[in-house]
Design a protein around this motif. Structure first.
Motif, PDB file in Angstrom:
ATOM      1  N   ILE A  33       0.847  -1.191   0.000  1.00 38.45           N
ATOM      2  CA  ILE A  33       0.000   0.000   0.000  1.00 38.45           C
ATOM      3  C   ILE A  33       0.882   1.241   0.000  1.00 38.45           C
ATOM      4  O   ILE A  33       1.790   1.369   0.826  1.00 38.45           O
ATOM      5  CB  ILE A  33      -0.928   0.018   1.232  1.00 38.45           C
ATOM      6  CG1 ILE A  33      -1.801  -1.234   1.255  1.00 38.45           C
ATOM      7  CG2 ILE A  33      -1.800   1.270   1.223  1.00 38.45           C
ATOM      8  CD1 ILE A  33      -2.689  -1.410   0.053  1.00 38.45           C
ATOM      9  N   TRP A  76      -1.399  -8.365   7.892  1.00 37.07           N
ATOM     10  CA  TRP A  76      -0.733  -7.139   7.494  1.00 37.07           C
ATOM     11  C   TRP A  76       0.682  -7.139   8.060  1.00 37.07           C
ATOM     12  O   TRP A  76       0.903  -7.509   9.215  1.00 37.07           O
ATOM     13  CB  TRP A  76      -1.492  -5.917   7.988  1.00 37.07           C
ATOM     14  CG  TRP A  76      -2.743  -5.644   7.220  1.00 37.07           C
ATOM     15  CD1 TRP A  76      -4.020  -6.009   7.557  1.00 37.07           C
ATOM     16  CD2 TRP A  76      -2.839  -4.969   5.970  1.00 37.07           C
ATOM     17  NE1 TRP A  76      -4.902  -5.608   6.589  1.00 37.07           N
ATOM     18  CE2 TRP A  76      -4.214  -4.962   5.599  1.00 37.07           C
ATOM     19  CE3 TRP A  76      -1.910  -4.373   5.122  1.00 37.07           C
ATOM     20  CZ2 TRP A  76      -4.654  -4.368   4.424  1.00 37.07           C
ATOM     21  CZ3 TRP A  76      -2.361  -3.792   3.952  1.00 37.07           C
ATOM     22  CH2 TRP A  76      -3.713  -3.784   3.610  1.00 37.07           C
ATOM     23  N   SER A  86     -10.284  -0.153  -4.713  1.00 36.17           N
ATOM     24  CA  SER A  86     -10.615   0.628  -3.526  1.00 36.17           C
ATOM     25  C   SER A  86     -11.345   1.890  -3.956  1.00 36.17           C
ATOM     26  O   SER A  86     -11.212   2.349  -5.096  1.00 36.17           O
ATOM     27  CB  SER A  86      -9.354   0.992  -2.734  1.00 36.17           C
ATOM     28  OG  SER A  86      -8.610   2.006  -3.397  1.00 36.17           O
ATOM     29  N   ILE A 125     -10.487  -3.214   0.939  1.00 39.42           N
ATOM     30  CA  ILE A 125     -10.040  -3.467  -0.422  1.00 39.42           C
ATOM     31  C   ILE A 125     -10.725  -4.713  -0.958  1.00 39.42           C
ATOM     32  O   ILE A 125     -10.763  -5.754  -0.290  1.00 39.42           O
ATOM     33  CB  ILE A 125      -8.510  -3.651  -0.465  1.00 39.42           C
ATOM     34  CG1 ILE A 125      -7.812  -2.374   0.014  1.00 39.42           C
ATOM     35  CG2 ILE A 125      -8.032  -4.020  -1.866  1.00 39.42           C
ATOM     36  CD1 ILE A 125      -6.325  -2.535   0.208  1.00 39.42           C
ATOM     37  N   ALA A 147      -7.082  -2.850   7.127  1.00 38.84           N
ATOM     38  CA  ALA A 147      -6.031  -1.932   6.668  1.00 38.84           C
ATOM     39  C   ALA A 147      -6.084  -0.651   7.488  1.00 38.84           C
ATOM     40  O   ALA A 147      -7.169  -0.162   7.816  1.00 38.84           O
ATOM     41  CB  ALA A 147      -6.202  -1.620   5.193  1.00 38.84           C
ATOM     42  N   PHE A 201      -6.535   5.650   6.062  1.00 32.72           N
ATOM     43  CA  PHE A 201      -5.825   6.756   5.450  1.00 32.72           C
ATOM     44  C   PHE A 201      -6.764   7.939   5.234  1.00 32.72           C
ATOM     45  O   PHE A 201      -6.721   8.609   4.230  1.00 32.72           O
ATOM     46  CB  PHE A 201      -5.223   6.322   4.115  1.00 32.72           C
ATOM     47  CG  PHE A 201      -3.992   5.469   4.239  1.00 32.72           C
ATOM     48  CD1 PHE A 201      -3.535   4.742   3.158  1.00 32.72           C
ATOM     49  CD2 PHE A 201      -3.296   5.387   5.430  1.00 32.72           C
ATOM     50  CE1 PHE A 201      -2.399   3.955   3.253  1.00 32.72           C
ATOM     51  CE2 PHE A 201      -2.170   4.613   5.541  1.00 32.72           C
ATOM     52  CZ  PHE A 201      -1.720   3.885   4.449  1.00 32.72           C
ATOM     53  N   TYR A 260      -7.280   3.562  -1.158  1.00 32.30           N
ATOM     54  CA  TYR A 260      -5.959   2.942  -1.152  1.00 32.30           C
ATOM     55  C   TYR A 260      -5.395   2.865  -2.567  1.00 32.30           C
ATOM     56  O   TYR A 260      -6.103   2.603  -3.536  1.00 32.30           O
ATOM     57  CB  TYR A 260      -6.038   1.528  -0.568  1.00 32.30           C
ATOM     58  CG  TYR A 260      -6.500   1.491   0.864  1.00 32.30           C
ATOM     59  CD1 TYR A 260      -5.598   1.651   1.914  1.00 32.30           C
ATOM     60  CD2 TYR A 260      -7.841   1.308   1.181  1.00 32.30           C
ATOM     61  CE1 TYR A 260      -6.011   1.626   3.232  1.00 32.30           C
ATOM     62  CE2 TYR A 260      -8.268   1.279   2.497  1.00 32.30           C
ATOM     63  CZ  TYR A 260      -7.354   1.441   3.517  1.00 32.30           C
ATOM     64  OH  TYR A 260      -7.773   1.417   4.823  1.00 32.30           O
ATOM     65  N   ARG A 261      -4.087   3.079  -2.658  1.00 29.00           N
ATOM     66  CA  ARG A 261      -3.330   2.887  -3.885  1.00 29.00           C
ATOM     67  C   ARG A 261      -2.192   1.927  -3.572  1.00 29.00           C
ATOM     68  O   ARG A 261      -1.690   1.909  -2.452  1.00 29.00           O
ATOM     69  CB  ARG A 261      -2.769   4.216  -4.400  1.00 29.00           C
ATOM     70  CG  ARG A 261      -3.830   5.275  -4.682  1.00 29.00           C
ATOM     71  CD  ARG A 261      -3.179   6.632  -4.914  1.00 29.00           C
ATOM     72  NE  ARG A 261      -4.148   7.669  -5.239  1.00 29.00           N
ATOM     73  CZ  ARG A 261      -4.829   8.366  -4.339  1.00 29.00           C
ATOM     74  NH1 ARG A 261      -4.649   8.123  -3.043  1.00 29.00           N
ATOM     75  NH2 ARG A 261      -5.691   9.288  -4.708  1.00 29.00           N
ATOM     76  N   GLY A 262      -1.758   1.165  -4.556  1.00 34.90           N
ATOM     77  CA  GLY A 262      -0.691   0.234  -4.251  1.00 34.90           C
ATOM     78  C   GLY A 262      -0.185  -0.523  -5.447  1.00 34.90           C
ATOM     79  O   GLY A 262      -0.412  -0.138  -6.603  1.00 34.90           O
TER      80      GLY A 262
END
Length: 375
Positions: free
Chosen positions: A60, A94, A333, A340, A354, A357, A362-364
């Motif tokens: 992430i 995680w 997301s 996610i 998760a 944020f 979320y970006r990843g």
């Protein structure tokens, strides 16, 4: 006390024992004792890891507004920028991969390939506006700094990495390209992109770059697939040879998806994911999220996956959603969803737990952790 009997085994025998373990257990064994650590970090053992299965993690990226300093903490979760947050799909846990061995500030992980992690970073000896791409292996704590770039590339460029240490940074007007193995020059080479619009969700597959471009109007998007071959020996500032990839039998494949995005598929395949429109109207509602697969050898599209209706209900009120992944894993997301959605080898499931944020978006990228990857 005498050493445990296992320490008296021949080195070849110990290698065979540890090579039979999953990578996650090998990493745990490195911290059991000093002899194990020396054995499992030795060049002779690492050279045997090339055929070992990697540990597939969903990494992430930290939000843009939390990239200010090296050791800043994200609110409410204790995660620091000096670690990489990742989800282990095999154990449903995680993890935090330590990045504190990197002597840089403002670390921002962006992508990975073949066990190597790429990050934007500031050197303490350079101005804050000077950015460099750093490639590292968090498992071996080894790294290399690539030639310095300006801050504009780090803010607006999409970073892609491929095998053979090939790296591209794309913006709307230009592309930077670095070939760490096949090129005589070891500096960034700049090319005009020569594309009709900003390249969306570009991917590197084997020796080629693929990207989606909007060739429509301000009132209606018309998406098309473009491709260019990555050069080995090139002349700076020359335009990249982008060409449209299309077949008459494709018909309206790009018109049925809203906000299509590309994801690198398995081997010589590319995935395209987006909202499945209920009609061809520009403002048509979507019924679900669809994943299509393009075989780049036959140039035929196939349906790879369709998000279950109950899962899609969490996305149907979001005007935008993020798509990332590679191979047989694609993640989705959206704002306020807070978790996610994962398409994994054809199966759909949620990834919960998760750290928050803020907006839950979320970006990843997929990080296939390996011990034998060398920057």
């Amino acid at each position: 006390m005498d050493d445990p009997p296992i320490y008296r085994l021949p080195q070849d025998t110990l290698h065979m024992i540890f090579l039979s373990l999953p990578l996650r257990q090998i990493l745990v064994c490195r911290s059991v004792s000093k002899p194990f650590h020396q054995l499992l970090t030795s060049p002779s053992f690492l050279s045997l890891m090339s055929s070992h299965s990697p540990l597939s993690l969903i990494a992430i990226r930290p939000p843009h507004h939390h990239r200010s300093r090296h050791h800043h903490t994200l609110p409410s979760n204790g995660l620091t920028i000096s670690s990489l947050l990742a989800f282990d799909t095999s154990s449903n846990r995680w993890l935090q991969l330590d990045l504190s061995f990197l002597p840089f500030s403002s670390l921002s992980p962006v992508t990975s390939t073949l066990g190597l992690l790429y990050l934007w970073a500031n050197s303490p000896s350079l101005p804050e506006t000077s950015k460099s791409l750093v490639v590292c292996n968090p498992l071996t704590r080894s790294y290399q700094v690539l030639p310095q770039l300006g801050s504009a590339w780090s803010k607006h460029g999409s970073v892609l990495s491929g095998s053979g240490n090939r790296i591209a940074v794309l913006t709307e007007l230009a592309t930077l390209y670095y070939n760490g193995s096949g090129s005589v020059s070891k500096n960034w080479m700049k090319f005009s992109s020569n594309l009709p619009s900003k390249p969306r969700s570009p991917v590197i597959i084997e020796e080629s770059l693929y990207a989606l471009c909007d060739v429509g109007s301000p009132w209606r998007s018309v998406w098309k697939l473009f491709k260019c071959e990555l050069p080995v020996l090139v002349v700076k500032t020359a335009p990249l040879g982008w060409s449209r990839v299309e077949q008459e039998e494709w018909g309206d494949v790009f018109d049925i998806l809203k906000r299509p995005r590309l994801v690198k598929g398995v081997e010589n395949q590319v995935l395209m994911a987006g909202g499945l429109k209920s009609s061809f109207s520009p403002n048509a509602a979507c019924s679900t999220i669809l994943i299509l697969r393009l075989d780049l050898e036959t140039l035929k599209w196939y349906e790879a996956g369709r998000m279950p209706v109950e899962m899609y209900k969490c996305f149907q009120h979001s005007s935008k959603f993020k798509v990332f992944g590679s191979g047989d894993k694609v993640c989705f997301s959206a704002k306020k969803v807070g978790k996610i959605a994962l398409w994994d080898c054809g199966e759909w499931r949620w990834i919960d737990g998760a750290p928050g944020f803020g907006d839950g978006l979320y970006r990843g990228f997929i990080f296939d952790a390996r011990l034998d990857a060398m920057p």
